[in-house]
Motif scaffolding. Sequence first.
Motif, PDB file in Angstrom:
ATOM      1  N   GLY A 270       0.881  -1.344  -0.160  1.00 30.14           N
ATOM      2  CA  GLY A 270       0.085   0.013  -0.021  1.00 30.14           C
ATOM      3  C   GLY A 270       0.830   1.126  -0.014  1.00 30.14           C
ATOM      4  N   GLU A 271       0.568   2.153  -1.023  1.00 27.83           N
ATOM      5  CA  GLU A 271       1.484   3.237  -1.121  1.00 27.83           C
ATOM      6  C   GLU A 271       1.049   4.610  -0.515  1.00 27.83           C
ATOM      7  N   ARG A 272      -0.034   4.593   0.331  1.00 28.64           N
ATOM      8  CA  ARG A 272      -0.830   5.721   0.409  1.00 28.64           C
ATOM      9  C   ARG A 272      -0.251   6.679   1.701  1.00 28.64           C
ATOM     10  N   ILE A 273       0.680   5.878   2.588  1.00 25.55           N
ATOM     11  CA  ILE A 273       1.336   6.350   3.849  1.00 25.55           C
ATOM     12  C   ILE A 273       2.479   7.386   3.137  1.00 25.55           C
ATOM     13  N   ASN A 274       2.164   8.553   2.384  1.00 23.70           N
ATOM     14  CA  ASN A 274       3.392   8.970   1.744  1.00 23.70           C
ATOM     15  C   ASN A 274       2.787  10.551   1.487  1.00 23.70           C
ATOM     16  N   PRO A 275       3.544  11.557   1.680  1.00 23.10           N
ATOM     17  CA  PRO A 275       3.245  13.059   1.697  1.00 23.10           C
ATOM     18  C   PRO A 275       3.060  13.487   0.001  1.00 23.10           C
TER      19      PRO A 275
ATOM     20  N   LYS B 122       0.417  15.328  -1.719  1.00 23.18           N
ATOM     21  CA  LYS B 122      -1.050  15.089  -0.929  1.00 23.18           C
ATOM     22  C   LYS B 122      -0.932  16.200   0.169  1.00 23.18           C
ATOM     23  N   LYS B 123      -1.731  17.355  -0.068  1.00 23.32           N
ATOM     24  CA  LYS B 123      -1.767  18.466   0.906  1.00 23.32           C
ATOM     25  C   LYS B 123      -2.039  18.010   2.217  1.00 23.32           C
ATOM     26  N   ARG B 124      -3.198  17.498   2.183  1.00 24.40           N
ATOM     27  CA  ARG B 124      -3.806  16.921   3.691  1.00 24.40           C
ATOM     28  C   ARG B 124      -2.822  16.179   4.326  1.00 24.40           C
ATOM     29  N   PHE B 125      -2.100  15.369   3.570  1.00 24.88           N
ATOM     30  CA  PHE B 125      -0.996  14.402   4.037  1.00 24.88           C
ATOM     31  C   PHE B 125       0.121  15.296   4.944  1.00 24.88           C
ATOM     32  N   ARG B 126       0.501  16.108   4.082  1.00 23.61           N
ATOM     33  CA  ARG B 126       1.510  17.088   4.645  1.00 23.61           C
ATOM     34  C   ARG B 126       1.352  17.804   6.002  1.00 23.61           C
ATOM     35  N   GLN B 127      -0.108  18.262   5.779  1.00 23.21           N
ATOM     36  CA  GLN B 127      -0.561  18.982   6.800  1.00 23.21           C
ATOM     37  C   GLN B 127      -0.623  18.237   8.224  1.00 23.21           C
ATOM     38  N   ALA B 128      -1.046  16.749   7.987  1.00 24.67           N
ATOM     39  CA  ALA B 128      -0.899  15.989   9.139  1.00 24.67           C
ATOM     40  C   ALA B 128       0.441  15.545   9.651  1.00 24.67           C
ATOM     41  N   LEU B 129       1.504  15.587   8.686  1.00 23.10           N
ATOM     42  CA  LEU B 129       2.756  15.408   9.248  1.00 23.10           C
ATOM     43  C   LEU B 129       3.293  16.828   9.897  1.00 23.10           C
ATOM     44  N   ALA B 130       2.872  17.974   9.332  1.00 22.32           N
ATOM     45  CA  ALA B 130       3.352  19.112  10.241  1.00 22.32           C
ATOM     46  C   ALA B 130       2.751  19.164  11.711  1.00 22.32           C
ATOM     47  N   GLU B 131       1.490  18.621  11.831  1.00 17.82           N
ATOM     48  CA  GLU B 131       0.713  18.851  13.043  1.00 17.82           C
ATOM     49  C   GLU B 131       0.927  17.449  13.736  1.00 17.82           C
ATOM     50  N   HIS B 132       1.942  16.635  13.190  1.00 16.69           N
ATOM     51  CA  HIS B 132       2.247  15.501  14.095  1.00 16.69           C
ATOM     52  C   HIS B 132       0.914  14.647  14.475  1.00 16.69           C
TER      53      HIS B 132
ATOM     54  N   GLY C 269      -2.862   9.978  14.011  1.00 23.44           N
ATOM     55  CA  GLY C 269      -4.232   9.544  13.787  1.00 23.44           C
ATOM     56  C   GLY C 269      -4.444   9.270  12.380  1.00 23.44           C
ATOM     57  N   TYR C 270      -4.252  10.285  11.374  1.00 19.95           N
ATOM     58  CA  TYR C 270      -4.282  10.382  10.218  1.00 19.95           C
ATOM     59  C   TYR C 270      -3.569   9.135   9.419  1.00 19.95           C
ATOM     60  N   LEU C 271      -2.282   9.169   9.769  1.00 20.47           N
ATOM     61  CA  LEU C 271      -1.519   8.246   9.117  1.00 20.47           C
ATOM     62  C   LEU C 271      -2.089   6.670   9.361  1.00 20.47           C
ATOM     63  N   LEU C 272      -2.525   6.659  10.561  1.00 19.24           N
ATOM     64  CA  LEU C 272      -3.062   5.435  11.020  1.00 19.24           C
ATOM     65  C   LEU C 272      -4.484   4.921  10.275  1.00 19.24           C
TER      66      LEU C 272
ATOM     67  N   LEU D 253      10.211  11.618  12.899  1.00 22.77           N
ATOM     68  CA  LEU D 253       8.837  11.356  12.654  1.00 22.77           C
ATOM     69  C   LEU D 253       8.768   9.958  12.059  1.00 22.77           C
ATOM     70  N   LEU D 254       9.715   9.196  11.107  1.00 21.44           N
ATOM     71  CA  LEU D 254       9.541   8.125  10.834  1.00 21.44           C
ATOM     72  C   LEU D 254       9.496   7.206  11.820  1.00 21.44           C
ATOM     73  N   GLU D 255      10.432   7.241  13.009  1.00 25.55           N
ATOM     74  CA  GLU D 255      10.234   6.679  14.108  1.00 25.55           C
ATOM     75  C   GLU D 255       9.037   6.424  14.801  1.00 25.55           C
ATOM     76  N   ASP D 256       8.298   7.866  15.037  1.00 30.51           N
ATOM     77  CA  ASP D 256       7.158   7.746  15.572  1.00 30.51           C
ATOM     78  C   ASP D 256       5.933   7.111  14.841  1.00 30.51           C
ATOM     79  N   ALA D 257       6.156   7.347  13.391  1.00 33.12           N
ATOM     80  CA  ALA D 257       5.139   6.762  12.597  1.00 33.12           C
ATOM     81  C   ALA D 257       5.277   5.407  12.579  1.00 33.12           C
TER      82      ALA D 257
END
Lengths: 800, 217
Positions: free
Chosen positions: A319-324, A327-337, A340-343, A371-375
């Motif tokens: 699955g390729e979708r855990i990748n920013p 994807k604007k929404r995904f980048r925002q999720a990363l910036a906000e840590h 839950g969005y990644l999960l 971030l990768l460690e946390d993810a």
Amino acid sequence: MDFRSFLKSRIVTLDGGMGSLLQARGLRPGEAPERWNLTHPDAVLAVQRAYYDAGSNLVIANTFGANPLRFSQEELSRIIPAAIAVARQAAAESSGKQEKFVALDVGPCGQLLAPYGTLGFEDAVRLFSQTVALGAEAGADCVFIETMNDSYETKAALLAAKESCSLPVIVSNAYGADGKLMTGASPEAMVALLEGMGADAVGVNCSLGPEALAPVVRRYLACASVPVLLKPNAGLPRVEDGRTVYDIGPEAFAEAVFALMREGVRLCGGCCGTTPEYIAALKDHTAGLEPVPVRPKEETVVSSYTHAAVFGGRPLLIGERINPTGKKRFRQALAEHDMGYLLSEGIRQQEAGADILDVNVGAPGVDEPALLEDAVREIQAVLDLPLCIDTSDPVAMERAMRLYNGKPLVNSVNGKQESLDAVLPLVAKYGGTVIALTLDEDGIPPTAEGRVRIARRILDAAQAHGICKKDVVFDTLTMTVSAAEDAAAVTLESLSRIRRELGCHTSLGVSNVSFGLPARERMNAAFFTLALARGLSAGIVNPLSTEMMGAYRSYCALSGLDAHCGEYVVWSQAHPVAAAAAAKPVDAAAETGDLSGLRRAIERGLTAEAARQAAEALRSREPLSLIGEEVIPALNAVGEGFERGRVFLPQLMMAAEAAGSACAEIKAALSAEKTASRCDFVLATVQGDIHDIGKNIVRLLLENYGFAVHDLGKDVPPEDIVDAVVRLHAPLCGLSALMTTTVPAMEETIRRLRDKAPWCRIVVGGAVLTEEYARTIGADAYGRDAMATVRYAEQVDASL
Amino acid sequence: MNVLSPAEPPVNRREILRYAGCRGGGAEGLPLEECLRLSAGVLSYRVVWETFPVSAQEDTVDLGFARVRSAALARSLAGCGSALVFAATVGLGMDRLIARYERVSPSTALLLHAVGTERIESLCDAFCRGQNTALAEKGLALRPRFSPGYGDLPLAFQREIFRALECEKRIGLTLTDSLLMSPAKSVTAIAGIASACAGRESAPCAQCGKADCAYRG
């Protein structure tokens, strides 16, 4: 002969049980046997000498629980050398003529690792390292990690052994009758993890008798490329006249173990309930038995903490979708840590049929290693799919591989010397299957010949690092067909040549092929089908795409990989073609009544319906008025119902979730405007406490009421809570604790908050708290339940 | 030491709803059956137990493996010559399932919590019933179970029980420094064994001094 050579060429007879024999000599239940190395060395010596006399080659020193969680540093540094010395003396005094070795014993530390316990992975590595370093210094011949019933703790112990000494390491796990570890790992998953990290022998001990363990042992023999160990109990225990007895005697035990040795087991002994008699019987049975040679297995495998995924059967979906990327929404999720969005992206892909999840969090301006460690940590806490660690940063790669609970897929290495030098040592150390891109310093060769040449070079370099051929998977790089008409053909040709000539497996990200063209999904699906037909072993795809999954399910059915087309039929019924779907009547939501569709959907807790109603209402109404006039009144109605005992907690939460899904739609329409309309609220479960249900309920409701909630999670140290409150200058802080034992941590947090953030109002809640108790520890308010906390927060917010 | 992987105890839906905070019913629209189905795939029931000699004075109890001050436990074990000490768990899979739903649907997570709590309580009840039946043949009976944290029995007594039963090794149950059990849906308890004619104890709630308990029966 040193132990490593002995292990390679011979059958190794181990020892039997220790605890019950020491108990027979006076060890009391609950007393630490390790201390007896100091206080009763003669008793330990007698037991171990009896094992050598019975024919043991390898006796395990009496250090099972010798770790810094159970003993002080000072005592540990006396216990471990004493234990090794006693075992050595037993070997010297024994009349046995066989080769004799001594192992350092490493058992479980007694605590479950985070997130389900409080012990951090690196803390576990550190504590095992201390035990191993002392054992190696005292002269043990090998490290024997045993009775481990959690894959993560096993990894920590093996990593510690590898980093703290150069001795051979044997790793043995304890399986339940269901053929799994207590925390869920299958034998195949454990073998993948342990072999990848360089265990010298693997196997099973304890829990059950030899016959009950036979199915697990056979699975080890089928997939392991190193010697396999069996050290079972003397059957099952039962208490007879106050004494624990086991139901299998020495002869029957030896016979059952012997049968498995003929199938390939190379190290044998006994665990609970076995005595020198059992070992002597085993020695009798195995006299003259030729060791069955260990055959290397060629399967390419990655694993999670529950199961292994094997390349070469049904093609695997990564699955390729855990990748920013893009994807604007995904980048925002990363910036906000926002983990839950990644999960939720991960969960959706698993439900859609992904076999492996690619995890990529690389984006400009983020601390990628952290971030990768946390993810990885968060994803592996709730998702049992093997992960593909996808990063070009070697530091991030190492940190993620280290704490990954399994054998990861690693994305990626390429033919550039710099990449080979950075990535291959990590794969060699931590284990993993690495995706190798066929490019080098000169770029991507335009011909299949060029790409195969690079592949050969990468393979040679990997093997020079001790990485098996099976652990390199090639990606021949999908190029854009609108830029060069032979682009797809070259990729496919390289793919089949690598499969045929090198015998390696392949993976491919496919979506690049259609770049710049209309109806991209259509072409991606066609290209995916072509690649599968050429022998592609794994596709990095979007499992939520109907086109891609349609192509995949069809391919599997057409190539005989889907019995009776069962998977295809089930999937197709859930994904009807567009025309049929459109013909279905739209759900009759336009019910009349006093309430709008949106308010009704929220009050009834219908999440999908609430989002749909919100999207519909947004066509004709202002986003902010929707929140004020529909969402909040609906929530208030449910909240009042809860306060009056007409609505119960699950319904309250379902309504909150529905409101959340409506708000997500509305916020998207609000674009850049500030979406939280109320003040900051810092929320945490206090240090030492890992229960967070109450805190999560409060978060859900507060968010619905427009508070900007900063959820610091569970087991949060006081200083982290203070830091967050000070940084945000938050007017409100909520603390949760479940047990009396963690209330002191709450009290300490409040004391520090008063000191550093005197402006902050503190509300506390949790099972053991009461109004009075809350006052005693210095809180401003007691949140009896989630609604009470919301009401208090509204009051404070209104007074600001 | 006795270790058992018991069969699934019968499901009590009313109890699940009670734990979820639905006082007196109110299951309308709740995905309870779905939660039971999800749980069924991950539950793994395990029990370890051992019988210890017991002597109870006014406020002190000696269980052979440890002594502890607790008037409430002493009352519970009064007249018993021995006690059954056990630890039970429904496994880590339940914690993982709950954590997963915390992220996508907190209301489902809440119900799963309630299912987990009901499962471990039902497991303990079924286990104690089974033990009681076996004891009845010898003219003995099992008293209601009593756990660390009940009354004045300190939570720290968990440490002694964990050591005596080797919970980590036998059933994969661990204890954190702050005395929380992991897997979370687990129970340790002590149940006195007395002569069957000594009369039955009253219901567990009636024994307990915590009158403001939300779950008082």
